[in-house]
Design an enzyme around this catalytic site. Structure first.
Site, short mmCIF file in Angstrom:
data_model
loop_
_atom_site.label_atom_id
_atom_site.label_comp_id
_atom_site.label_asym_id
_atom_site.label_seq_id
_atom_site.Cartn_x
_atom_site.Cartn_y
_atom_site.Cartn_z
N ALA A 174 10.27 -7.50 -0.20
CA ALA A 174 9.48 -7.05 -1.34
C ALA A 174 8.75 -5.78 -0.93
O ALA A 174 8.74 -5.43 0.24
CB ALA A 174 8.46 -8.11 -1.76
N GLU A 189 5.21 -3.24 -1.64
CA GLU A 189 3.81 -3.28 -2.10
C GLU A 189 3.36 -2.07 -2.91
O GLU A 189 2.16 -1.78 -2.95
CB GLU A 189 2.91 -3.42 -0.87
CG GLU A 189 2.84 -2.17 0.06
CD GLU A 189 3.81 -2.20 1.23
OE1 GLU A 189 4.85 -2.89 1.13
OE2 GLU A 189 3.53 -1.52 2.24
N HIS A 206 1.42 -11.58 0.69
CA HIS A 206 1.61 -10.46 1.62
C HIS A 206 1.54 -9.12 0.87
O HIS A 206 0.79 -8.23 1.24
CB HIS A 206 2.96 -10.63 2.33
CG HIS A 206 3.31 -9.53 3.28
ND1 HIS A 206 3.29 -9.70 4.64
CD2 HIS A 206 3.69 -8.24 3.07
CE1 HIS A 206 3.65 -8.57 5.22
NE2 HIS A 206 3.90 -7.67 4.29
N GLU A 207 2.34 -9.01 -0.17
CA GLU A 207 2.37 -7.74 -0.90
C GLU A 207 1.02 -7.45 -1.55
O GLU A 207 0.57 -6.32 -1.56
CB GLU A 207 3.49 -7.73 -1.95
CG GLU A 207 4.89 -8.02 -1.41
CD GLU A 207 5.27 -7.25 -0.15
OE1 GLU A 207 4.80 -6.11 0.01
OE2 GLU A 207 6.03 -7.79 0.67
N HIS A 220 -1.46 -6.13 0.99
CA HIS A 220 -1.23 -4.73 1.35
C HIS A 220 -2.14 -3.80 0.54
O HIS A 220 -2.39 -2.67 0.95
CB HIS A 220 0.22 -4.34 1.06
CG HIS A 220 1.15 -4.48 2.24
ND1 HIS A 220 0.83 -4.04 3.50
CD2 HIS A 220 2.40 -5.00 2.34
CE1 HIS A 220 1.85 -4.28 4.32
NE2 HIS A 220 2.82 -4.87 3.64
#
Ligand code: PHE
Ligand code: ZN
Length: 886
Positions: A267, A269, A302-303, A306
């Site tokens: 993926a 960000e 996670h993204e 960021h």
């Protein structure tokens, strides 16, 4: 094609910066027109450096300087650079260019996902994709304010999205429409993104702690949208967590997420417009396993994380990649641990580290967490940068303590919001906030190779003292340089032979404590523990406090005590894993069942089934043997058939010894399969499916059980577990089950990926023929990264018996595939090429055959920079013998 090396010591601040960039797109599938208006300003200290713009496959139609069209002799294009030598001081550069999304199979820049008729357009810019969209200064330390206007046919592209806040939309003539977006925060070009096409949406809202109402939207092709609800919940949970745990709020009005089946990575960000590989976004019980659910939770978070670690505070250059990735993986790990199970997440992470990072670090692709040079940056999105990078942050957090780490992070954000910084800046902020000098930690970022930790104990019955000598050393690696001792936090506890925890009284340390974190910051250190009646059992590296190899895992009897009584769940598992490795070595040299450790550990495991408060997921992990790659990784020479045979026999022996308990547990957990996605149900399913897997190893009679499991399954976890049992057990019902599964899921791309993987990893003599045949299956596509990973990468990395066939046919097939894929998506081809990297560690015949394929690829014409780089590094130091090994 070979790209020249970029070296960290050659870094120079940008001579030109872009203050603003206004982009206008006229979008269509075959060709799109891009107008860019850059306001550029020169650094007065570099007044002699002319302006250059980056661009690749961008057809320049017109260029203006301060409004005046430039004649062709007023600029020049050489390779991927446009030189404007005469420009000085400050200028407005306007370009008009054409790009071709439908032809862009490399998936860098603007490309098409799905077919020409139905597909949608999307962009991918990290690391250097923006130069495939327009001419500009494409480097992460040039931050600009973006205004983006999209225009397209309304019927074909009803949805128009870009990062930033919406700033108007409307109709145009001829059935076209437009939309504008403004990102108020300056950002580097790699975080730019646009999306256009027919997409369905689900929406929610989040009110931040600072009081901003944020509209959250997930977009996907209509048939997939119903599977996005879970991801939306994950996003909300992540936003809340980052506010509470790190005091970080989101600062735009909208947050978009888009799902695509066509993506080379997990993926991305992009500010305000995350783009996801659909395998990390879609989740419902019938289309996602429990592991998939956990991955969706992890990657969505996670993204999102960021947004602060990467986007608002970004990287000065690509050498600092770990600054955003290691730190964000750490934050993701903490989030998932707190939302689900800390022990399980830690076990999963350490398994990945051992399997992927340790082997990378021991081979020719080894590089420091912060590399000092690269030829192709795309090849540095590695286990070392991500996983080892996260481990370094974890160690710092351990040493600073929870509050100290938070203080450090607050200072880091305060100092550097809106800036592009370095690992040194990060360490300085953490250190300054805690009055500590953290510069010795830099060595963790600059030295490749896995440190080895050795612990030698001696007990003195007279003085009741136990002395523990801790030593750190390094295995030789390809990039060996003079070594500096690392600060290694060693968390340990002491136990007696009955598994009781002993108070720790160290010389010079007052008071009783149960666990000590010792900072081993020199090559050798001696610790004395006092007031002991017997030699204690040392439980080393609790919670895996440092990413090091343990030189020897201690006596098996001690491991049985720890695997039975350790109250740190991770170290309990680590002891169990140590026993498995001990038994595996015994099996490799003869027969594990005859070893005293076997009986003792089977007794231990039997009791574990009765332990009321043992978390089912942890028990499942204790029952799951390390895989063949991890086991091979710890041996001097990797002999795949021998490793496979020994591991299979050991698994079979364990399964037979525990048959009664496995069956009882399987039956007792029957109700769990009905339950939902919450962690408890997931843990129970994990254990039940581990039991089923072992039962099928113990005796083919249990294939009937697996078949019932398959037929009764109401979620993909159960379905896939049963399918794997049948296929890998080569049950009579296997083919039928595969066919049913394929018929049920023929339109679900991510589920079909699993179907390919189950077969790709089947370690039989005809594995290669099967995989080759599957490349002709209607659902397989050479130009889809997920399909290539599911079938070919799975075969090369997770089917050692098939890939490492004696006659080299597996190697030849993968090398052919690399050539074919390299003409489509070089990044994907490069990943596949890494399967050959450890060639020096195999027995002579295999080694030669792998080498021959590497040479063949190296001699092939027109290979990409991506693959060329992996080949060059894999083949470097070819004269050296296997002494690269630890
Ligand atoms: N930056 C992405 C992440 O880790 C990974 C990625 C890198 C995606 C390069 C696409 C291209 O979150
Ligand atoms: Zn990331």
């Amino acid at each position: 094609m070979k790209k020249p090396l970029t070296c960290i010591e050659d870094y120079r601040p940008p001579a030109w910066r872009m203050q603003t960039i206004a982009l206008d797109f006229d979008l269509d599938v075959e060709q799109s027109w891009v107008s860019a208006r850059l306001h550029v300003i020169q650094d007065p200290a570099q007044a002699d450096v002319g302006l250059r713009l980056d661009g690749e496959n961008v057809e320049l139609l017109e260029i203006r300087l301060d409004g005046r069209v430039l004649a062709s002799d007023e600029y020049r294009i050489e390779g991927a650079l446009l030189f404007l030598d005469a420009v000085r001081g400050e200028a407005v550069i306007e370009t008009r260019s054409r790009i071709r999304p439908a032809d862009n199979k490399a998936m860098q820049g603007l490309y098409l996902s799905g077919g020409t008729e139905q597909g949608f357009l999307l962009s991918q810019c990290e690391a250097e994709g923006f130069r495939h969209i327009t001419w500009s200064i494409d480097r992460p330390d040039v931050l600009a304010r973006y205004t983006v206007t999209l225009r397209a046919d309304r019927a074909r592209f009803p949805v128009l999205l870009a990062g930033g806040n919406p700033d108007g939309a409307g109709e145009l003539a001829d059935g076209r429409h437009w939309a504008r977006f403004v990102d108020p925060q300056p950002k580097p070009s790699y975080l730019f993104a646009i999306v256009a096409g027919r997409l369905a949406v689900i929406e929610d809202r989040h009110c931040t702690a600072e009081g901003r109402l944020v509209s959250l939207k997930i977009w996907a092709p209509a048939p997939l949208i119903a599977r996005c609800r879970y991801a939306l919940d994950c996003l909300k949970a992540a936003m809340l967590w980052d506010e509470q745990r790190f005091g970080r709020n989101y600062r735009l009005d909208v947050f978009h997420v888009v799902a695509t089946d066509d993506f080379t990575m997990g993926a991305m960000e992009n500010t305000g417009l995350n783009i996801f590989n659909s395998k990390y976004l879609l989740a419902d019980p019938l289309h996602a396993t429990d592991d998939d659910y956990r991955h969706v939770l992890a990657v969505v978070a996670h993204e999102y994380f960021h947004n602060w670690t990467g986007n608002r505070v970004t990287c000065r250059d690509w050498f600092q990649l770990c600054l955003k990735e290691g730190l964000t993986v750490y934050r993701e790990q903490e989030f998932v641990s707190e939302q689900t199970s800390r022990t399980l997440r830690r076990i999963e992470d350490v398994r990945v580290l051992w399997r992927n990072q340790f082997s990378e670090d021991a081979g020719p692709l080894a590089h420091p967490v912060r590399p000092s040079q690269y030829s192709e940056i795309n090849n540095f999105y590695t286990a070392t940068v991500y996983e080892k990078g996260a481990e370094i942050v974890r160690m710092l957090a351990t040493v600073l303590g929870r509050d100290g780490f938070r203080r450090g992070m607050d200072l880091y954000f305060d100092r550097h919001d809106g800036a592009a910084v370095t690992v040194e800046d990060f360490l300085a902020a953490l250190g300054d906030a805690n009055q500590r000098e953290l510069s010795p930690w830099l060595a963790w970022y600059t030295q490749a190779g896995t440190p080895v930790l050795e612990a030698q104990g001696a007990f003195d019955a007279q003085t009741h003292c136990y002395t523990l000598e801790l030593t750190q050393s390094f295995a030789p690696v390809a990039t060996a340089l003079p070594r500096q001792a690392l600060p290694i936090p060693v968390a340990l506890a002491l136990f007696d032979a009955f598994g009781n925890r002993l108070k720790i009284e160290r010389n010079g340390v007052a008071g009783d404590i149960d666990e000590a974190v010792i900072l081993l910051d020199r090559p050798r250190m001696s610790l004395t523990f006092r007031h002991l009646d017997h030699a204690p059992i040392v439980s080393l590296l609790r919670g895996y406090s440092a990413p090091v190899r343990i030189a020897q895992r201690g006596d098996w009897a001690d491991l049985v005590v720890l695997a039975t009584h350790e109250d740190d769940g991770f170290n309990r598992w680590q002891a169990a894993d140590g026993l498995i490795r001990h038994l595996f070595m015994a099996e490799l040299q003869g027969d594990a069942r005859g070893a005293p450790a076997f009986g003792a550990w089977m007794t231990g495991l039997r009791r574990a089934f009765d332990e009321a408060d043992l978390d089912p997921a942890t028990l499942a992990e204790m029952l799951t043997l390390a895989d063949e790659i991890t086991l091979g990784e710890s041996l001097a020479e990797i002999d795949p058939p021998a490793i496979h045979a020994a591991r299979s026999r050991l698994e079979c022996s364990i399964a037979q010894a525990l048959q009664t308990e496995l069956l009882a547990c399987y039956e007792q957990l029957a109700a769990a399969s009905m339950a939902g996605a919450e962690p408890v149900a997931q843990g129970q399913r994990r254990l039940r499916n581990a039991c089923l897997g072992l039962l099928c190893r113990a005796d083919p009679q249990y294939h009937a059980l697996a078949l019932r499991h398959f037929d009764d399954a109401v979620c993909l976890s159960d379905k896939l577990a049963a399918l794997t049992c049948l296929v890998h057990g080569q049950a009579l019902a296997a083919q039928n089950a595969l066919d049913t599964f394929a018929a049920d899921y023929s339109t679900a791309a991510t589920v079909m990926d699993r179907w390919f993987s189950v077969q790709a990893t089947l370690p039989t003599a005809n594995a290669l023929e099967r995989v080759r045949a599957l490349t002709r299956h209607a659902a397989f596509r050479w130009d889809n990264p997920n399909k290539v990973y599911a079938l070919l990468l799975a075969f090369a990395l997770r089917n050692p018996v098939g890939f490492h066939r004696e006659d080299g046919a597996g190697y030849e097939f993968i090398a052919d595939s690399i050539r074919r894929i390299d003409r489509i998506t070089p990044q994907v081809a490069a990943r596949l090429t890494t399967a050959f990297a450890a060639w020096r560690r195999y027995p002579p015949t295999l080694r030669e055959r792998m080498h021959a394929q590497l040479m063949r690829l190296q001699e092939a014409a027109a290979m990409s920079a991506d693959v060329t780089d992996i080949l060059a590094r894999s083949l470097a130091h070819a004269d050296e013998d296997g002494s690269l090994r630890p």
